[in-house]
Write a protein that holds these residues in place. Sequence first.
Motif, PDB file in Angstrom:
ATOM      1  N   GLN A  31      -1.869  15.829  -4.500  1.00  0.00           N
ATOM      2  CA  GLN A  31      -2.062  16.713  -5.651  1.00  0.00           C
ATOM      3  C   GLN A  31      -1.727  16.016  -6.970  1.00  0.00           C
ATOM      4  O   GLN A  31      -1.941  16.581  -8.034  1.00  0.00           O
ATOM      5  CB  GLN A  31      -1.191  17.968  -5.492  1.00  0.00           C
ATOM      6  N   ASP A  32      -1.255  14.798  -6.887  1.00  0.00           N
ATOM      7  CA  ASP A  32      -0.877  14.024  -8.066  1.00  0.00           C
ATOM      8  C   ASP A  32      -2.138  13.381  -8.650  1.00  0.00           C
ATOM      9  O   ASP A  32      -2.666  12.409  -8.102  1.00  0.00           O
ATOM     10  CB  ASP A  32       0.143  12.962  -7.663  1.00  0.00           C
ATOM     11  N   GLU A  33      -2.621  13.922  -9.750  1.00  0.00           N
ATOM     12  CA  GLU A  33      -3.879  13.445 -10.337  1.00  0.00           C
ATOM     13  C   GLU A  33      -3.786  11.991 -10.781  1.00  0.00           C
ATOM     14  O   GLU A  33      -4.776  11.254 -10.689  1.00  0.00           O
ATOM     15  CB  GLU A  33      -4.309  14.347 -11.494  1.00  0.00           C
ATOM     16  N   ASP A  34      -2.649  11.558 -11.262  1.00  0.00           N
ATOM     17  CA  ASP A  34      -2.509  10.168 -11.679  1.00  0.00           C
ATOM     18  C   ASP A  34      -2.600   9.238 -10.471  1.00  0.00           C
ATOM     19  O   ASP A  34      -3.241   8.192 -10.524  1.00  0.00           O
ATOM     20  CB  ASP A  34      -1.183   9.964 -12.415  1.00  0.00           C
ATOM     21  N   LEU A  35      -1.982   9.624  -9.372  1.00  0.00           N
ATOM     22  CA  LEU A  35      -1.971   8.806  -8.160  1.00  0.00           C
ATOM     23  C   LEU A  35      -3.348   8.769  -7.495  1.00  0.00           C
ATOM     24  O   LEU A  35      -3.757   7.736  -6.979  1.00  0.00           O
ATOM     25  CB  LEU A  35      -0.928   9.361  -7.178  1.00  0.00           C
ATOM     26  N   THR A  36      -4.054   9.873  -7.505  1.00  0.00           N
ATOM     27  CA  THR A  36      -5.340   9.949  -6.792  1.00  0.00           C
ATOM     28  C   THR A  36      -6.549   9.739  -7.699  1.00  0.00           C
ATOM     29  O   THR A  36      -7.675   9.895  -7.246  1.00  0.00           O
ATOM     30  CB  THR A  36      -5.472  11.306  -6.067  1.00  0.00           C
ATOM     31  N   VAL A  81      -2.646   5.361   5.445  1.00  0.00           N
ATOM     32  CA  VAL A  81      -3.734   4.384   5.434  1.00  0.00           C
ATOM     33  C   VAL A  81      -4.749   4.787   6.509  1.00  0.00           C
ATOM     34  O   VAL A  81      -4.366   5.193   7.601  1.00  0.00           O
ATOM     35  CB  VAL A  81      -3.225   2.941   5.642  1.00  0.00           C
ATOM     36  N   THR A  82      -6.015   4.709   6.156  1.00  0.00           N
ATOM     37  CA  THR A  82      -7.094   5.026   7.085  1.00  0.00           C
ATOM     38  C   THR A  82      -7.944   3.787   7.308  1.00  0.00           C
ATOM     39  O   THR A  82      -8.299   3.092   6.354  1.00  0.00           O
ATOM     40  CB  THR A  82      -7.984   6.162   6.536  1.00  0.00           C
ATOM     41  N   VAL A  83      -8.237   3.510   8.563  1.00  0.00           N
ATOM     42  CA  VAL A  83      -9.203   2.480   8.924  1.00  0.00           C
ATOM     43  C   VAL A  83     -10.495   3.230   9.228  1.00  0.00           C
ATOM     44  O   VAL A  83     -10.582   3.940  10.203  1.00  0.00           O
ATOM     45  CB  VAL A  83      -8.747   1.681  10.166  1.00  0.00           C
ATOM     46  N   VAL A  96      -8.449   2.275   3.585  1.00  0.00           N
ATOM     47  CA  VAL A  96      -8.091   3.045   2.392  1.00  0.00           C
ATOM     48  C   VAL A  96      -6.592   3.322   2.440  1.00  0.00           C
ATOM     49  O   VAL A  96      -6.101   3.909   3.408  1.00  0.00           O
ATOM     50  CB  VAL A  96      -8.885   4.373   2.320  1.00  0.00           C
ATOM     51  N   THR A  97      -5.893   2.900   1.399  1.00  0.00           N
ATOM     52  CA  THR A  97      -4.429   2.953   1.379  1.00  0.00           C
ATOM     53  C   THR A  97      -3.923   3.792   0.217  1.00  0.00           C
ATOM     54  O   THR A  97      -4.445   3.697  -0.889  1.00  0.00           O
ATOM     55  CB  THR A  97      -3.869   1.515   1.233  1.00  0.00           C
ATOM     56  N   LEU A  98      -2.912   4.610   0.495  1.00  0.00           N
ATOM     57  CA  LEU A  98      -2.246   5.383  -0.558  1.00  0.00           C
ATOM     58  C   LEU A  98      -0.738   5.258  -0.367  1.00  0.00           C
ATOM     59  O   LEU A  98      -0.207   5.682   0.663  1.00  0.00           O
ATOM     60  CB  LEU A  98      -2.652   6.861  -0.503  1.00  0.00           C
ATOM     61  N   ALA A 110       1.813  -1.899  -0.472  1.00  0.00           N
ATOM     62  CA  ALA A 110       0.369  -1.671  -0.266  1.00  0.00           C
ATOM     63  C   ALA A 110      -0.283  -2.919   0.315  1.00  0.00           C
ATOM     64  O   ALA A 110      -1.085  -2.828   1.247  1.00  0.00           O
ATOM     65  CB  ALA A 110      -0.303  -1.260  -1.573  1.00  0.00           C
ATOM     66  N   GLY A 111       0.041  -4.084  -0.202  1.00  0.00           N
ATOM     67  CA  GLY A 111      -0.532  -5.325   0.321  1.00  0.00           C
ATOM     68  C   GLY A 111      -0.168  -5.547   1.780  1.00  0.00           C
ATOM     69  O   GLY A 111      -1.015  -5.915   2.601  1.00  0.00           O
TER      70      GLY A 111
END
Length: 182
Positions: A31-36, A81-83, A96-98, A110-111
């Motif tokens: 829900q964090d607009e800056d993060l997403t 993270v989704t593969v 895809v990583t958050l 993240a790396g």
Amino acid sequence: MRGSLTIAGARVGLFPLQKRHINSVVLSWFQDEDLTRFFSTTFKRFDEESLRALVETKTGTSATPTYGIVRLRDDLLIGVVTVGPIRPVHGLSDVVTLIGEQSARGQGFAGETVCLASHLAFKDHGVRKLSTAMFADNLAARKAYASAGWFEEAELRDHLIVNKQAMGMVLMSCFPESLRDY
């Protein structure tokens, strides 16, 4: 969570995410607009029920395995993270990583996560090449993927529209031989 890790690096581990792991903290990340703001496919608001449904859908198929990211020093869930989607005919997938946990951002998690998830994609999911697209100005993501051994294949100028502004998109990829060890 440590007992259920699928793979672990020096500082983070990945475990199969399930809907029971979705709580108010995880929901707040989505829900964090800056993060997403860089999640071009979502641009939607989640509530706890819709996020649990999404996780259940992703974990219910081998095409989009989704993992929780746990910081090993304190066993704290710091992201997801989704593969996938895995395209088996072509041996292709995305990662895809958050990193949602505020205290974990900007520290290289993240790396390491991209590296671990990429190893899983190649080893466990039959992927031969990984590719992802990201906003050109998402410098943190570009740095994270590059640190895992991904390379930039192309930049598409003025490819996306965000807030009525044209923005570039970078395509990054990885083969098993370019991937760094974890």
